[in-house]
Enzyme design. Structure first.
Site, PDB file in Angstrom:
ATOM      1  N   ASP A  98      -4.752  -7.573   4.976  1.00 30.34           N
ATOM      2  CA  ASP A  98      -6.021  -7.207   4.343  1.00 30.34           C
ATOM      3  C   ASP A  98      -6.784  -8.472   3.966  1.00 30.34           C
ATOM      4  OD1 ASP A  98      -7.995  -5.623   3.034  1.00 30.34           O
ATOM      5  OD2 ASP A  98      -7.028  -6.070   1.116  1.00 30.34           O
ATOM      6  N   LYS A 146       5.680 -14.604   4.283  1.00 25.79           N
ATOM      7  CA  LYS A 146       6.027 -15.477   3.160  1.00 25.79           C
ATOM      8  C   LYS A 146       7.556 -15.363   3.011  1.00 25.79           C
ATOM      9  CE  LYS A 146       4.641 -18.139  -0.267  1.00 25.79           C
ATOM     10  NZ  LYS A 146       3.926 -19.411  -0.127  1.00 25.79           N
ATOM     11  N   ASP A 181     -10.330 -10.578   6.116  1.00 23.40           N
ATOM     12  CA  ASP A 181     -11.647 -10.887   5.546  1.00 23.40           C
ATOM     13  C   ASP A 181     -12.039 -12.319   5.909  1.00 23.40           C
ATOM     14  OD1 ASP A 181     -11.859  -8.352   4.291  1.00 23.40           O
ATOM     15  OD2 ASP A 181     -12.814  -9.261   2.533  1.00 23.40           O
ATOM     16  N   ASP A 215       0.113 -18.706   3.384  1.00 26.27           N
ATOM     17  CA  ASP A 215      -0.798 -19.668   2.741  1.00 26.27           C
ATOM     18  C   ASP A 215      -1.240 -20.733   3.744  1.00 26.27           C
ATOM     19  OD1 ASP A 215       1.874 -20.424   2.702  1.00 26.27           O
ATOM     20  OD2 ASP A 215       1.798 -21.377   0.724  1.00 26.27           O
ATOM     21  N   TYR A 244       0.807  -1.212   0.000  1.00 25.51           N
ATOM     22  CA  TYR A 244       0.000   0.000   0.000  1.00 25.51           C
ATOM     23  C   TYR A 244       0.843   1.265   0.000  1.00 25.51           C
ATOM     24  CZ  TYR A 244      -4.276  -2.685   0.796  1.00 25.51           C
ATOM     25  OH  TYR A 244      -5.338  -3.541   0.661  1.00 25.51           O
TER      26      TYR A 244
HETATM   27  C1  IPM Z   1      -9.876  -2.571   4.236  1.00 27.17           C
HETATM   28  C2  IPM Z   1     -10.321  -2.266   2.825  1.00 27.17           C
HETATM   29  C3  IPM Z   1      -9.404  -1.232   2.182  1.00 27.17           C
HETATM   30  C4  IPM Z   1      -8.007  -1.807   2.150  1.00 27.17           C
HETATM   31  C5  IPM Z   1      -9.870  -0.792   0.790  1.00 27.17           C
HETATM   32  C6  IPM Z   1     -11.251  -0.176   0.812  1.00 27.17           C
HETATM   33  C7  IPM Z   1      -8.913   0.144   0.131  1.00 27.17           C
HETATM   34  O1  IPM Z   1     -10.379  -3.433   2.082  1.00 27.17           O
HETATM   35  O2  IPM Z   1      -9.832  -1.636   5.049  1.00 27.17           O
HETATM   36  O3  IPM Z   1      -9.565  -3.717   4.535  1.00 27.17           O
HETATM   37  O4  IPM Z   1      -7.652  -2.536   1.217  1.00 27.17           O
HETATM   38  O5  IPM Z   1      -7.246  -1.555   3.087  1.00 27.17           O
HETATM   39 MN    MN Z   2      -9.967  -5.250   3.200  1.00 26.45          MN
END
Ligand code: IPM
Ligand code: MN
Length: 403
Positions: free
Chosen positions: A272, A216, A276, A248, A159
């Site tokens: 990130d 990794k 999720d 992984d 990022y």
């Molecule tokens: C998160 C989101 C953001 C990221 C996006 C919206 C840019 O997915 O906060 O996890 O990738 O950091």
């Molecule tokens: Mn995210």
């Protein structure tokens, strides 16, 4: 009873904190409205004062105004606020001329501009909320087996704004995303992970305090640096168990043995992706909160995005934003050295926990039928009940002087 001091007739000044609310795009405004109601009520019940400023922002705002947020919004976050609560950014068709997400300037403006290097994402399954791992058979595990915090480095990695495309004759030919890992960036986020592990009760499976380094390192140079710094920092925390796992393999282990994990720390994009999946273990994106924390500033938001497909329907789950609000009050309390603010944050989490355990305040994504504001109402009812119980039990208890 303490003798009254002269001047005690003056109204006592209440502890005050300042919050900037950034509702943003999609479901952001709906969930931030509920989070704000709950946070303000929790502060009030604790006798605390909250000052608020709210600014529109995001991709839709950019389409309307040509700006991602008003000029005064960032200075307010940096110079005025104790903390920031963001809904979400991202709106279909809202793309900056360079191809970036419109509204991203808000999110990254805060992450980089306020140096919020530790993105702290707890994954905790509350009894009464179903996990969302579904398949040929429904996996059943006791809710207490999911109680971990993943910490994602938030200011570098993939990022870092070091990327670009090579265009020749109007055609994109090459695109590069550089991944920057620095010793300083790794060290401070890894230290944050170890400090957090010291405050926690250990992994649900074996009760051991543990920090897992997710990387990794068999392929990537940045991960070798990250892992090396992890090993150095770990030396200062001999009371905490450590381990390394390739990212992984971690994705498998996360689902197969969630009870093994206490605190995990990793680089930006790996975090990130992993968070999720971790959210699925706690009931999905609708309930996953986060805190983006630096040395002087912090911003809080649900892990979920703006979910434009369900925006404006009143069905979005506000629990992620509400629980982010609870983390925000806890952080304010830590910063101010104030048990009252920390208590107000804890009261929100207790209220949510009691509510879902009673089968109330469940939105469609977690098996219920309640709309966004009904969930907020249900949390508020629980909060009031918690406060009444707390005050009546302290009235019944004989006052004892603290040693
Ligand atoms: C998160 C989101 C953001 C990221 C996006 C919206 C840019 O997915 O906060 O996890 O990738 O950091
Ligand atoms: Mn995210």
């Amino acid at each position: 009873m303490k003798a009254k001091r002269p001047g005690s007739l003056k109204p006592s000044t209440r502890e005050t904190a300042r919050v900037v609310w950034l509702p943003g795009d999609g479901v952001g405004p709906e969930v931030v409205r509920e989070a704000r109601r709950v946070v303000e009520r929790a502060a009030e019940l604790a006798g605390l004062e909250l000052e608020s400023r709210e600014y529109p922002c995001g991709g839709r705002y950019w389409l309307q105004t040509g700006k991602e947020w008003p000029d005064e919004a960032f200075p307010a976050c940096r110079d005025w606020a104790d903390a920031v609560l963001l809904g979400a950014v991202g709106w279909p068709g809202a793309t900056l001329p360079n191809g970036d997400l419109a509204g991203g300037g808000v999110l990254f403006g805060l992450r980089f501009g306020l140096d919020l290097y530790a993105n702290v994402r707890p994954a905790k399954l509350f009894p009464g909320i179903p996990h969302r791992v579904c398949g040929a058979f429904r996996v059943v595990w006791p809710p207490e087996s999911v109680d971990m915090v993943l910490i994602r480095e938030n200011t570098e990695g993939c990022y870092a704004p070091v990327h670009g495309q090579l265009t020749r004759g109007g055609t994109s030919e090459v695109a590069v995303d550089s991944r920057i890992i620095t010793r300083k960036g790794a060290e401070r986020v890894i230290r944050h992970a170890f400090e957090l592990a010291r405050e926690r009760q250990g992994a649900p499976g074996d009760g051991k305090r543990r920090v897992t380094c997710i990387d990794k390192a068999n392929v990537m140079a940045g991960c070798r640096l990250f892992r090396g710094v992890f090993d150095e920092v770990a030396l200062a925390y001999p009371d905490i168990a450590t381990e390394h796992i390739y990212v992984d393999a971690f994705m498998q282990a996360l689902v197969r043995q969630p009870e093994h994990f206490d605190v995990g720390v990793t680089t930006n994009m790996m975090g990130d992706i992993a968070t999720d999946l971790a959210a699925v273990l706690q009931g999905g994106m609708g309930v996953a909160p986060s805190g983006e924390i630096g040395d002087r500033h912090a911003m809080f938001e649900g892990v979920h995005g703006s979910a434009p497909d369900i925006a404006g329907k009143g069905i979005a789950n506000p629990l992620a934003a509400i629980l982010s609000g609870a983390m925000m009050l806890d952080w304010i309390g830590c910063r101010k050295g104030s048990a009252a603010w920390r208590g107000a944050g804890a009261a929100i989490e207790t209220a949510v926990r009691a509510m879902v355990a009673a089968g109330e305040g469940l939105s469609p994504d977690i098996g219920g039928t309640e709309g966004t504001s009904a969930v907020g109402d249900a949390v508020l009812r629980r909060l009031a009940g918690e406060a009444r119980r707390a005050s009546s039990s302290s009235a019944r208890r004989p006052r004892r002087r603290r040693a």
